[in-house]
Design an enzyme around this catalytic site. Structure first.
Site, PDB file in Angstrom:
ATOM      1  N   ASP A   1      11.240  -7.042  33.749  1.00 22.59           N
ATOM      2  CA  ASP A   1      10.665  -5.695  33.912  1.00 22.59           C
ATOM      3  C   ASP A   1      11.423  -4.940  34.995  1.00 22.59           C
ATOM      4  O   ASP A   1      11.524  -5.417  36.129  1.00 22.59           O
ATOM      5  CB  ASP A   1       9.180  -5.834  34.282  1.00 22.59           C
ATOM      6  CG  ASP A   1       8.392  -4.572  33.978  1.00 22.59           C
ATOM      7  OD1 ASP A   1       9.007  -3.494  33.864  1.00 22.59           O
ATOM      8  OD2 ASP A   1       7.155  -4.671  33.868  1.00 22.59           O
TER       9      ASP A   1
ATOM     10  N   HIS B   1       7.393  -0.415  22.932  1.00 19.77           N
ATOM     11  CA  HIS B   1       7.248   0.202  24.249  1.00 19.77           C
ATOM     12  C   HIS B   1       8.547   0.893  24.683  1.00 19.77           C
ATOM     13  O   HIS B   1       8.525   2.039  25.132  1.00 19.77           O
ATOM     14  CB  HIS B   1       6.859  -0.894  25.250  1.00 19.77           C
ATOM     15  CG  HIS B   1       6.573  -0.417  26.630  1.00 19.77           C
ATOM     16  ND1 HIS B   1       5.433   0.277  26.959  1.00 19.77           N
ATOM     17  CD2 HIS B   1       7.285  -0.541  27.785  1.00 19.77           C
ATOM     18  CE1 HIS B   1       5.448   0.548  28.256  1.00 19.77           C
ATOM     19  NE2 HIS B   1       6.567   0.080  28.774  1.00 19.77           N
TER      20      HIS B   1
HETATM   21  C1  HEM Z   1       1.158  -3.387  31.782  1.00 16.26           C
HETATM   22  C2  HEM Z   1       1.820  -2.317  31.377  1.00 16.26           C
HETATM   23  C3  HEM Z   1       3.316  -2.315  31.150  1.00 16.26           C
HETATM   24  C4  HEM Z   1       4.153  -3.344  30.882  1.00 16.26           C
HETATM   25  C5  HEM Z   1       3.827  -4.818  30.735  1.00 16.26           C
HETATM   26  C6  HEM Z   1       5.484  -2.781  30.758  1.00 16.26           C
HETATM   27  C7  HEM Z   1       6.629  -3.506  30.485  1.00 16.26           C
HETATM   28  C8  HEM Z   1       7.874  -2.962  30.285  1.00 16.26           C
HETATM   29  C9  HEM Z   1       9.038  -3.717  29.909  1.00 16.26           C
HETATM   30  C10 HEM Z   1       9.079  -5.221  29.693  1.00 16.26           C
HETATM   31  C11 HEM Z   1      10.065  -2.847  29.792  1.00 16.26           C
HETATM   32  C12 HEM Z   1      11.498  -3.168  29.354  1.00 16.26           C
HETATM   33  C13 HEM Z   1      12.373  -3.566  30.485  1.00 16.26           C
HETATM   34  C14 HEM Z   1      12.677  -2.455  31.437  1.00 16.26           C
HETATM   35  O1  HEM Z   1      13.488  -1.580  31.157  1.00 16.26           O
HETATM   36  O2  HEM Z   1      12.051  -2.443  32.494  1.00 16.26           O
HETATM   37  C15 HEM Z   1       9.551  -1.537  30.103  1.00 16.26           C
HETATM   38  C16 HEM Z   1      10.285  -0.383  30.093  1.00 16.26           C
HETATM   39  C17 HEM Z   1       9.783   0.860  30.413  1.00 16.26           C
HETATM   40  N1  HEM Z   1       8.484   1.175  30.692  1.00 16.26           N
HETATM   41 FE1  HEM Z   1       6.949  -0.117  30.782  1.00 16.26          FE
HETATM   42  N2  HEM Z   1       5.405  -1.440  30.965  1.00 16.26           N
HETATM   43  C18 HEM Z   1       4.100  -1.102  31.201  1.00 16.26           C
HETATM   44  C19 HEM Z   1       3.595   0.159  31.469  1.00 16.26           C
HETATM   45  C20 HEM Z   1       4.335   1.307  31.508  1.00 16.26           C
HETATM   46  C21 HEM Z   1       3.801   2.617  31.786  1.00 16.26           C
HETATM   47  C22 HEM Z   1       2.350   2.952  32.104  1.00 16.26           C
HETATM   48  C23 HEM Z   1       4.855   3.486  31.753  1.00 16.26           C
HETATM   49  C24 HEM Z   1       4.885   4.974  31.983  1.00 16.26           C
HETATM   50  C25 HEM Z   1       3.999   5.826  31.556  1.00 16.26           C
HETATM   51  C26 HEM Z   1       6.035   2.705  31.429  1.00 16.26           C
HETATM   52  C27 HEM Z   1       7.295   3.228  31.296  1.00 16.26           C
HETATM   53  C28 HEM Z   1       8.410   2.507  30.973  1.00 16.26           C
HETATM   54  C29 HEM Z   1       9.721   3.099  30.876  1.00 16.26           C
HETATM   55  C30 HEM Z   1      10.091   4.551  31.138  1.00 16.26           C
HETATM   56  C31 HEM Z   1      10.585   2.057  30.500  1.00 16.26           C
HETATM   57  C32 HEM Z   1      12.090   2.172  30.263  1.00 16.26           C
HETATM   58  C33 HEM Z   1      12.366   2.567  28.848  1.00 16.26           C
HETATM   59  C34 HEM Z   1      13.866   2.630  28.620  1.00 16.26           C
HETATM   60  O3  HEM Z   1      14.479   3.568  29.128  1.00 16.26           O
HETATM   61  O4  HEM Z   1      14.400   1.725  27.983  1.00 16.26           O
HETATM   62  N3  HEM Z   1       5.673   1.409  31.291  1.00 16.26           N
HETATM   63  N4  HEM Z   1       8.211  -1.633  30.402  1.00 16.26           N
END
Ligand code: HEM
Length: 425
Positions: A239, A333
């Site tokens: 993450d 996601h």
């Molecule tokens: C428990 C809740 C969440 C989990 C487990 C989670 C997990 C992840 C994971 C595994 C990734 C892919 C790896 C990375 O690029 O970091 C990711 C990407 C991302 N997440 Fe989350 N996330 C959560 C909540 C959120 C929330 C609430 C937001 C914003 C509203 C968010 C925004 C993003 C964004 C902007 C990316 C990058 C997308 C990209 O440019 O590829 N996430 N998240």
């Protein structure tokens, strides 16, 4: 006000210790980018994001995380662009005073104390539980909530229009008792006691002017673990992979309020969005790994996008599988949150895992992600992306947002100034 506590944090923001300034592993682009970032803006931080090494202190240099000093002064507050240490204590305060002079006095006391604590020194009448501990990369990041701009401090005309409680989103179950607050204090350190101690001293120094509204402890990976890989969340996923890299124009425009910002007191600051997100670990563990990977759009083991390559390879959302459908699911996601589908909007995610023990009523773990994002524009970055995620994200079936807070993060302090001075003069 900040007094001069020595050359180590006299000029620009640095991460320092008895050993030389730590750098990421001296390899290729990431090392060059790190040095360029430090040269460009005094940014203390290791590079995170695409084609860079995972964040973490360079254990190869033998740098002791407990001896790390992260400079408190600079154009921006520490704790945003600086590496995220292993422990978090996040506390929201409500003020019990009225009048701007009383608030100024509190911010002066806190500024002095933060300058002491972040260099590993004791505060006046210190409680002593971290005596001889070392600064442990302590950062304190302060911000102000929408409620500060009611009539108590004659600040109503200084409220940034964007600073208001977030709208509601599908599926959330927000508990007001762990949301909001007049002030935020984010304390991060490599040692949990150092972070807790810092908040305890600030609470004592408030001397009745502010009381704790809610607090949350969080944890990430140790410095040694971060040197080897991107930290994983409680779903077992890497993450933070595609966070914008510190020192790049993308990072700066995604996070910092520019020089033409109104109200002017916010220039060099940011907005912090805080969402406590419960993760249903039992339900997640019960689905096959292929389903877990489909939900996020990346491989669980390597963190690589399902379109192929390695962790740092950009996802290709057009790649189709043998069934003709995109291999990165349209409701995954990463696709929903990616800048390509959000008018270019990116954000800095700097959250921590939390584990509050067992929920006695369900027997399930009360655990998840204490999500912290820093953005320059709430209405263009966090709000529309969260709306898309709440409505469509496959991951959302396994998560519940249970708190919601937003704060305007104050700009940095310089020697001789105090936190929030441009707002409170
Ligand atoms: C428990 C809740 C969440 C989990 C487990 C989670 C997990 C992840 C994971 C595994 C990734 C892919 C790896 C990375 O690029 O970091 C990711 C990407 C991302 N997440 Fe989350 N996330 C959560 C909540 C959120 C929330 C609430 C937001 C914003 C509203 C968010 C925004 C993003 C964004 C902007 C990316 C990058 C997308 C990209 O440019 O590829 N996430 N998240």
């Amino acid at each position: 006000m900040v007094r001069d506590h020595g050359a180590r944090h006299r000029s620009r923001r640095t991460v320092s210790s008895a050993a030389p300034v730590p750098e990421p592993a001296a390899r290729g682009t990431s090392r060059r980018r790190f040095l360029a970032a430090v040269a460009a803006g005094g940014i203390a931080g290791l590079v995170t994001g695409c084609d860079s090494d995972p964040p973490g202190y360079d254990t190869a240099t033998g740098t002791d995380p407990m001896q790390q000093v992260v400079s408190f002064t600079g154009p921006h507050q520490a704790g945003i662009a600086t590496p995220a240490p292993a422990h978090l204590v996040f506390t929201a305060f409500d003020l019990t005073i009225r009048g701007r002079a009383a608030l100024r006095a509190l911010m002066r006391r806190w500024t002095d104390a933060i300058a002491q604590l972040t260099t590993g020194r004791s505060t006046e009448s210190d409680t002593g539980e971290t005596a001889s501990s070392g600064p442990a990369a302590l950062t304190i990041t302060a911000g102000v909530g929408p409620t500060l701009f009611d009539d108590r401090f004659a600040l109503t005309d200084r409220r940034p229009t964007a600073l208001r409680p977030l709208p509601s989103f599908r599926g959330e179950r927000i508990d007001p008792a762990i949301s909001g607050g007049d002030l935020m204090v984010q304390a991060c350190a490599e040692d949990p006691m150092v972070a807790l101690h810092a908040v305890r001293q600030l609470t004592r120094l408030a001397d009745g002017a502010a009381r704790v509204r809610w607090t949350q402890r969080g944890f990430g990976a140790s410095a040694a673990a971060r040197a080897h890989q991107t930290p994983r969340n409680l779903f077992g996923q890497k993450d933070g992979t595609s966070n914008p890299a510190v020192g790049t124009p993308t990072f700066d425009s995604a996070v910092w309020l520019p020089d033409n910002t109104y109200p002017a007191w916010l220039r060099g600051g940011s907005y912090a969005v805080i969402r406590k997100i419960r993760m249903n670990l039992g339900a997640w563990d019960a689905i096959p790994q292929a389903e877990q990977e489909r939900a996020v759009g990346r491989s669980k083991d390597t963190g690589a996008p399902l379109s192929g390559g390695g962790e740092r390879t950009a996802p290709d959302f057009a790649t189709a599988g043998s069934n003709g459908r995109p291999v990165i699911d349209v409701r995954s996601h990463v696709r929903l949150a990616h800048p390509a589908f959000n008018r270019g909007a990116a954000m800095l995610r700097r959250g921590y895992s939390y584990d509050d023990g067992l929920d006695a009523s369900t027997g399930e773990a009360e655990a998840g992600l204490f999500f912290i994002a820093y953005v320059a524009d709430l209405n263009r970055q966090f709000i529309p992306i969260q709306r898309r995620l709440a409505d469509n994200d496959r991951l959302a079936a396994f998560t519940t947002h249970i708190s919601s807070s937003v704060f305007a993060v104050l700009p940095g302090v310089h020697d001789g100034s105090y936190l929030g001075q441009p707002l409170l003069v």
